[in-house]
Structures are given as C-alpha cells and as structure tokens.
Design an enzyme around this catalytic site. Structure first.
Site, PDB file in Angstrom:
ATOM      1  N   LYS A 175       0.891  -1.175   0.000  1.00 34.61           N
ATOM      2  CA  LYS A 175       0.000   0.000   0.000  1.00 34.61           C
ATOM      3  C   LYS A 175       0.924   1.218   0.000  1.00 34.61           C
ATOM      4  O   LYS A 175       1.461   1.619   1.023  1.00 34.61           O
ATOM      5  CB  LYS A 175      -0.869  -0.024   1.264  1.00 34.61           C
ATOM      6  CG  LYS A 175      -2.203   0.668   1.149  1.00 34.61           C
ATOM      7  CD  LYS A 175      -2.130   2.134   0.775  1.00 34.61           C
ATOM      8  CE  LYS A 175      -1.767   3.018   1.962  1.00 34.61           C
ATOM      9  NZ  LYS A 175      -1.420   4.389   1.544  1.00 34.61           N
ATOM     10  N   GLU A 253       8.851   1.200  11.308  1.00 33.29           N
ATOM     11  CA  GLU A 253       9.954   2.162  11.219  1.00 33.29           C
ATOM     12  C   GLU A 253       9.291   3.534  11.226  1.00 33.29           C
ATOM     13  O   GLU A 253       8.704   3.955  10.249  1.00 33.29           O
ATOM     14  CB  GLU A 253      10.756   1.887   9.940  1.00 33.29           C
ATOM     15  CG  GLU A 253      12.156   2.419  10.024  1.00 33.29           C
ATOM     16  CD  GLU A 253      12.249   3.762   9.344  1.00 33.29           C
ATOM     17  OE1 GLU A 253      12.148   4.775  10.073  1.00 33.29           O
ATOM     18  OE2 GLU A 253      12.399   3.815   8.122  1.00 33.29           O
ATOM     19  N   CYS A 287      13.469  10.422   7.815  1.00 34.94           N
ATOM     20  CA  CYS A 287      13.286  10.104   9.236  1.00 34.94           C
ATOM     21  C   CYS A 287      14.620  10.084   9.972  1.00 34.94           C
ATOM     22  O   CYS A 287      14.653  10.190  11.190  1.00 34.94           O
ATOM     23  CB  CYS A 287      12.556   8.780   9.386  1.00 34.94           C
ATOM     24  SG  CYS A 287      13.275   7.503   8.381  1.00 34.94           S
ATOM     25  N   GLU A 383       9.464  16.555  15.305  1.00 29.19           N
ATOM     26  CA  GLU A 383      10.219  16.134  14.129  1.00 29.19           C
ATOM     27  C   GLU A 383       9.955  17.169  13.035  1.00 29.19           C
ATOM     28  O   GLU A 383       8.803  17.382  12.631  1.00 29.19           O
ATOM     29  CB  GLU A 383       9.757  14.740  13.687  1.00 29.19           C
ATOM     30  CG  GLU A 383      10.631  14.166  12.598  1.00 29.19           C
ATOM     31  CD  GLU A 383      10.240  12.747  12.199  1.00 29.19           C
ATOM     32  OE1 GLU A 383       9.139  12.298  12.537  1.00 29.19           O
ATOM     33  OE2 GLU A 383      11.065  12.102  11.525  1.00 29.19           O
TER      34      GLU A 383
HETATM   35  P1  ADP Z   1       2.850  11.412   6.642  1.00 32.54           P
HETATM   36  O1  ADP Z   1       2.101  12.105   7.737  1.00 32.54           O
HETATM   37  O2  ADP Z   1       4.266  11.790   6.513  1.00 32.54           O
HETATM   38  O3  ADP Z   1       2.122  11.398   5.318  1.00 32.54           O
HETATM   39  P2  ADP Z   1       1.848   8.820   7.297  1.00 32.54           P
HETATM   40  O4  ADP Z   1       2.282   7.978   8.427  1.00 32.54           O
HETATM   41  O5  ADP Z   1       0.494   9.431   7.359  1.00 32.54           O
HETATM   42  O6  ADP Z   1       2.966   9.909   7.115  1.00 32.54           O
HETATM   43  O7  ADP Z   1       1.947   8.009   5.928  1.00 32.54           O
HETATM   44  C1  ADP Z   1       2.788   6.886   5.733  1.00 32.54           C
HETATM   45  C2  ADP Z   1       1.998   5.789   5.056  1.00 32.54           C
HETATM   46  O8  ADP Z   1       0.959   5.378   5.941  1.00 32.54           O
HETATM   47  C3  ADP Z   1       1.287   6.208   3.766  1.00 32.54           C
HETATM   48  O9  ADP Z   1       1.270   5.096   2.894  1.00 32.54           O
HETATM   49  C4  ADP Z   1      -0.117   6.516   4.242  1.00 32.54           C
HETATM   50  O10 ADP Z   1      -1.082   6.397   3.234  1.00 32.54           O
HETATM   51  C5  ADP Z   1      -0.284   5.421   5.269  1.00 32.54           C
HETATM   52  N1  ADP Z   1      -1.331   5.659   6.265  1.00 32.54           N
HETATM   53  C6  ADP Z   1      -1.719   6.817   6.839  1.00 32.54           C
HETATM   54  N2  ADP Z   1      -2.732   6.597   7.716  1.00 32.54           N
HETATM   55  C7  ADP Z   1      -2.958   5.257   7.691  1.00 32.54           C
HETATM   56  C8  ADP Z   1      -3.863   4.369   8.367  1.00 32.54           C
HETATM   57  N3  ADP Z   1      -4.729   4.813   9.266  1.00 32.54           N
HETATM   58  N4  ADP Z   1      -3.793   3.055   8.080  1.00 32.54           N
HETATM   59  C9  ADP Z   1      -2.910   2.575   7.191  1.00 32.54           C
HETATM   60  N5  ADP Z   1      -2.048   3.341   6.530  1.00 32.54           N
HETATM   61  C10 ADP Z   1      -2.067   4.652   6.769  1.00 32.54           C
END
Ligand code: ADP
Length: 479
Positions: A175, A253, A287, A383
């Site tokens: 994903k 991570e 990161c 961060e």
């Molecule tokens: P950022 O805030 O830097 O975009 P995220 O942690 O939101 O970082 O995003 C990292 C990954 O996690 C992306 O692939 C995003 O689509 C996914 N993501 C964000 N929210 C969720 C969730 N609730 N469940 C699964 N994946 C998620």
C-alpha cells in the site's frame, strides 16, 4: 519498460481499476496534476490479499535459489529502467533527479542483498539433553505480508520491504503513499517484467480519504501474517493496536528526532559537511535527518559561520528535473503548513534567523538556519521533516547526551569528535538504533536499519532483515 505511466492497481498479476474510482497525483514543484490513479477500497485489498494468499502456496515452495534468480531480475529491471523510474519519482515527490536515481539504485541493492541472504536462512541442530531425541530448527516464511510505505522514499522503502519478504518466501500486498503511487506502480511493472508470478507482489494505491479503511482491512485480515510499516509514529501506533486482534508479526519504522552533536575536538569542516548532508538531503524530509543540532559553545560561532556559507554556496532550489537543483519542494500543503507554523512559532519565541525562515513560492521552503534555539521551542521538540536547521548550544558532554536522550524517539544519532574515548562513550550512551560517528550517511543494504523507543520495532536490511518475515520452527525427533 515503456515510459507510459501505470495508473491502475496491480492485483493477482493484472492491472485493474480501483473500486473507488480514481484520485489525482500532483507534482509538488509545479502544482500540476500528473495523473489520476486507481483508488482502491477494502474490497480491492481483499482481492489482493486473496491473490497473495493463493500465490504463497507455490512461492513458499520454490527453492531459495530459484527465488533469488527472480530477485536478481528485479534488481536488473530497476537498474535498467533507472532513468524512467527516477523521472516519475522526481515528478511526484519533488526530490532532485540525482537523488531519485540514487534511490532507485538503493532499492535495487536490496534485491541483490536479499537474493543472497535468502540462500543463507540456516536452521540449527540443537544438542539434545535426552539420548532418545534429536532436535533441529528450520526457518519458514510467515505468509502474506502487508507493506505500507511513505512518500519520502517512494521506491527505496518498497524495495527494502519487498526484497526481504520475497526472499523469505512470503508474498505481499503493498500500500504505497497517496502522494507517490506512480513510482510504486512503476515498480510493479518491473516485477511483472521480471517474471514474478501472479499474486506474489500486489500494489493497491488509495486516496487519503480511504487510507484508514484500507489500513484496517490489512490489519484485520486473518490471511495477512505480517505487517511492515514505514511512516509517522501516530499511524504506527494505530497500526500496532489494530494488529492486536490477529497477532501479526510487526515491523515499524517510525519517526526520528536525530541529535547531531558537534563536540569541541571535532573537525569543523567535516561537521559542516555532515550537517549539510544529514539535514538537507531530500529537503530535510527523511526520518534519519538531523533534527536537533547541538554545538559546543567553544566552536559554535565558527560552525554557524561555515554552515551558513555552505548553505549559500551549495544549495540550489528548483524543479528536481532541472540541472544542478538539489533542493526541492515540500511534499504537500499539509506538511508545508506544519513546517511554517513550527518555524514561525520558534522565531516568535526567540530563535534567531541566520538564513531562510520565510516560505518561498508554492511548496518551496528555503534552507533555514536558526540559532539561539532552546529545548522548549517547537523546532527542538518536534520532528521537523523539512529544511530547517536549529542550533542549540551546549557546554558539557553529560548534559548534551542527557538532553539528546529526553526524546521519545530513538532512530538515528550523529556526532563529531576526535576524542576516541568520547566516541565510544557517546556512541554507547545515545538511545538510538543507529549512530554515525563523524559520518552522516549511515544507510545501506548491509546494515540493520531501525530504531528504539517510539521510533519502532524490527530491523530492515542486513543479516537480520529476514527475521520479520520468517518464523523459527523447532522439530523434535524421537529416535
Ligand atoms: P505522513 O504524515 O508523513 O504522510 P503517514 O504515516 O500518514 O505519514 O503516511 C505513511 C503511510 O501510511 C502512507 O502510505 C499513508 O497512506 C499510510 N497511512 C496513513 N494513515 C494510515 C492508516 N490509518 N492506516 C494505514 N495506513 C495509513
């Protein structure tokens, strides 16, 4: 590989439209729409998981050498299509083309590494306490792995996870981040062309509005045995909880808050070079970026002077596809506003602007150097994930190590010193998973990448990188 963009999801070896329609992907440097990409729903995820589960039955039984041959074809596919993939990556992520080319090579390196490591998944013979028994262990693939990846290394993180999963004998559902799905789909094309059997690698992009439902579908599925995530700490904690009901093997991570410490004995020129790389690579959106830069009071002014000169001389802002550009935009409006707010609040609280400090046009934020930063300012507490370098002055080693360790995070840490005893002391005392001593670039496929505390669980790459995708089975023979 053709240069045409792949915009459909890749499920069970075929390119499909998403049940949720499409969502737009933008070039963060120009704001232009690049493509409309398949928006997958939980139903699409379920189809991808079913395909991966089915494919696992045969993929797991291939010998490691046979799997390695396919992994090496993926490596070659990435290297042979580096230019095409890097161009897609730069368009949707904004990072300079040179960095994007490096990242494709980085992804390829994991396929080579794990092609080799997969052939060395040794078990053990255990000396038996009873004469009537013989005992051994074997390693087995866990099953289907869900791999959720971020936008800041759109192919590096996918490569690191998929290579380990496939080498272990797992199949996967990827994903990708909603900002950078096109690179992930280009990767799927490479897998298809490398002869990866249908269902072994599936890629299901989705829009931000569906990400929670799609994430929940992956976490809740009893057919998914492992989940590996790279991204924000808040999402990582949510996934950790959500995977409780199916007791998945988890690899997380998460965020970093790397201290970068310059001691009085440091070579200042080298420390400045290191700070430039650790802070400004990928426009600060990594990161492992230097987040809090602590400089000993005796070398503070010289360090700041040289750092400001290096910023003026070395960084060129612009579209990542233009020659000579090495400073790109921030990925999206949400991240941009977060960065502006935290920097403005720190300046209002007394941080002094040496360079930058004001947003450029669009999503561009200039390289920014702040001095007089104290521990209670947002740029020292959160961060940053952007090109802002906050300098904090310190006097004593104990004090700086203690302050560095007050963070909840513990991914990377860097320091510069020429005092060898201090190098050992500080390397051991920092509460982080990875330390760079007089060195800002620590990541490569050979090393265990990962953090401690709220920065996550598990190690990626290295001889430990297969652990998250394998179970140790113990077998006892009565004789
Ligand atoms: P950022 O805030 O830097 O975009 P995220 O942690 O939101 O970082 O995003 C990292 C990954 O996690 C992306 O692939 C995003 O689509 C996914 N993501 C964000 N929210 C969720 C969730 N609730 N469940 C699964 N994946 C998620």
């Amino acid at each position: 590989m053709s240069q045409a963009l792949n915009t459909n999801a890749f499920i069970a070896g075929s390119w499909r439209r998403g049940a949720g329609g499409v969502f737009p992907v933008y070039d963060p440097a120009s704001g232009a729409e690049i493509a409309q990409v398949a928006d997958c729903t939980p139903d699409d995820v379920s189809a991808a998981v079913d395909a991966a589960s089915e494919a696992f039955n045969t993929w797991r039984l291939k010998g490691p050498k046979e799997r390695a041959a396919i992994l090496l074809k993926i490596r070659d596919g990435l290297n042979n299509n580096k230019e095409t993939i890097a161009t897609i990556l730069t368009k949707e992520n904004g990072k300079p083309k040179g960095e994007a080319m490096g990242e494709v090579g980085f992804a390829a390196s994991f396929f080579e590494w794990f092609a080799e490591e997969g052939r060395r998944q040794y078990g053990e013979t255990v000396p038996s306490p009873a004469a009537s028994k013989r005992m051994i262990t074997v390693r087995q693939p866990v099953g289907v792995a869900a791999l959720i990846t971020p936008w800041n290394f759109p192919i590096g993180m996918i490569g690191r996870k998929v290579a380990a999963a496939l080498a272990a004998g797992c199949t996967c559902v990827v994903k990708p981040a909603e900002d950078t799905p096109l690179t992930a789909l280009a990767f799927a094309k490479v897998c298809e062309e490398a002869g990866v059997p249908a269902g072994v690698v599936n890629v299901v992009p989705c829009s931000r509005s569906r990400v929670q439902a799609v994430g929940a579908a992956l976490c809740d599925s009893p057919k998914v045995q492992a989940l590996s995530f790279t991204g924000s700490t808040i999402v990582g904690k949510w996934l950790y909880q959500r995977c409780g009901s199916t007791i998945k093997k988890l690899s997380l991570e998460l965020g970093g808050d790397a201290p970068f410490i310059v001691f009085s004995s440091a070579n200042i020129g080298k420390a400045v070079e290191g700070a430039m790389a650790a802070k400004f690579r990928n426009t600060g959106q990594t990161c492992v970026a230097a987040n809090r830069i602590f400089v000993h009071e005796s070398v503070h002014d010289e360090f700041v002077k040289q750092f400001a000169e290096a910023i003026d001389k070395e960084l060129k802002s612009g579209h990542g596809l233009e020659n000579g550009v090495n400073h790109g935009p921030i990925i999206n409006q949400r991240q941009f506003e977060r960065l502006v707010k935290m920097t403005d609040e720190s300046i209002a609280a007394g941080a002094k602007v040496v360079r930058g400090g004001k947003p450029g046009g669009g999503l561009f934020y200039p390289p920014t150097l702040l001095t007089g930063v104290s521990g209670d300012m947002p740029v020292a507490k959160e961060e940053i994930f952007g090109p802002v370098a906050p300098i904090l002055k310190f006097r004593e080693e104990d004090e700086v190590v203690r302050i560095a360790n007050t963070s909840d995070m513990g991914l990377a840490g860097y320091f510069y010193t020429n005092d060898i005893a201090q190098a050992w002391r500080v390397a051991e005392a920092l509460e982080v998973g990875m330390v760079g001593v007089n060195e800002p670039m620590v990541s490569t496929c050979e090393i265990p990448f990962g953090g401690v505390k709220h920065s996550g669980l598990g190690k990626e790459g290295s001889l430990h990188g297969l652990d998250d995708y394998t179970n140790i089975k113990y077998i006892c023979f009565g004789v």
